[in-house]
Design a protein around this motif. Structure first.
Motif, PDB file in Angstrom:
ATOM      1  N   ARG A   9       0.838  -1.207   0.000  1.00  0.00           N
ATOM      2  CA  ARG A   9       0.000   0.000   0.000  1.00  0.00           C
ATOM      3  C   ARG A   9       0.868   1.250   0.000  1.00  0.00           C
ATOM      4  O   ARG A   9       0.539   2.238  -0.654  1.00  0.00           O
ATOM      5  CB  ARG A   9      -0.944   0.005   1.194  1.00  0.00           C
ATOM      6  N   ALA A  16       1.567   6.819  -6.715  1.00  0.00           N
ATOM      7  CA  ALA A  16       0.536   7.771  -7.130  1.00  0.00           C
ATOM      8  C   ALA A  16       1.015   9.210  -6.947  1.00  0.00           C
ATOM      9  O   ALA A  16       0.697  10.082  -7.756  1.00  0.00           O
ATOM     10  CB  ALA A  16      -0.749   7.541  -6.342  1.00  0.00           C
ATOM     11  N   ALA A  58      -8.523   9.709 -10.203  1.00  0.00           N
ATOM     12  CA  ALA A  58      -8.780   8.261 -10.142  1.00  0.00           C
ATOM     13  C   ALA A  58      -7.556   7.508  -9.625  1.00  0.00           C
ATOM     14  O   ALA A  58      -7.684   6.563  -8.831  1.00  0.00           O
ATOM     15  CB  ALA A  58      -9.190   7.736 -11.516  1.00  0.00           C
ATOM     16  N   GLN A  59      -6.375   7.922 -10.040  1.00  0.00           N
ATOM     17  CA  GLN A  59      -5.143   7.281  -9.564  1.00  0.00           C
ATOM     18  C   GLN A  59      -4.964   7.507  -8.064  1.00  0.00           C
ATOM     19  O   GLN A  59      -4.588   6.582  -7.336  1.00  0.00           O
ATOM     20  CB  GLN A  59      -3.927   7.831 -10.331  1.00  0.00           C
ATOM     21  N   GLN A  62      -7.531   5.352  -6.243  1.00  0.00           N
ATOM     22  CA  GLN A  62      -7.148   3.936  -6.270  1.00  0.00           C
ATOM     23  C   GLN A  62      -6.044   3.658  -5.254  1.00  0.00           C
ATOM     24  O   GLN A  62      -6.007   2.594  -4.650  1.00  0.00           O
ATOM     25  CB  GLN A  62      -6.679   3.544  -7.671  1.00  0.00           C
ATOM     26  N   ALA A  63      -5.178   4.629  -5.033  1.00  0.00           N
ATOM     27  CA  ALA A  63      -4.104   4.480  -4.047  1.00  0.00           C
ATOM     28  C   ALA A  63      -4.596   4.712  -2.618  1.00  0.00           C
ATOM     29  O   ALA A  63      -3.834   4.561  -1.667  1.00  0.00           O
ATOM     30  CB  ALA A  63      -2.968   5.446  -4.367  1.00  0.00           C
TER      31      ALA A  63
END
Length: 119
Positions: A9, A16, A58-59, A62-63
């Motif tokens: 993670r 990101a 969005a990136q 998502q992260a």
């Protein structure tokens, strides 16, 4: 205490943020605080075209670094401050091998971490 995150993670979050526009977006959302900002406002403030901004948001989502909420006709984006603090905690949890490094806000605990080079 800051929640710990797993290394995969942390890699995703750092990846990101390793892009100029995404880093600028994230920093702007951190500054905006809990109210967040509408996507159009982010686009206007940073001069990033809406189509590009959508990709970058969005990136970041998502992260796990930003959240979104629909409010009427706008989508409000907020930085996930808990995720940011967890990432910072992950990066500093073993700071200086437990030796007091004098960095304000970083708690180094020599009793719980071995010194560098210790067997």
């Amino acid at each position: 205490m800051v929640d710990s995150i797993e290394s995969s993670r942390a890699v995703g979050a750092l990846g990101a943020l390793a892009q100029e526009h995404r880093l600028a977006v994230f920093r702007l959302l951190v500054q905006a605080g809990p109210e967040g900002l509408a996507a159009g406002e982010v686009s206007a403030r940073l001069g990033v075209p809406p189509s590009s901004l959508s990709f970058h948001l969005a990136q970041l989502a998502q992260a796990g670094l930003v959240s979104q909420e629909r409010r009427s006709r706008s989508i409000i984006y907020r930085a996930d401050l808990a995720a940011m603090n967890a990432l910072i905690g992950y990066l500093t949890e073993n700071c200086c091998g437990g030796i007091d490094c004098g960095v304000e806000g970083v708690a180094c605990d020599a009793a719980s971490e071995p010194a560098l080079g210790a067997a």
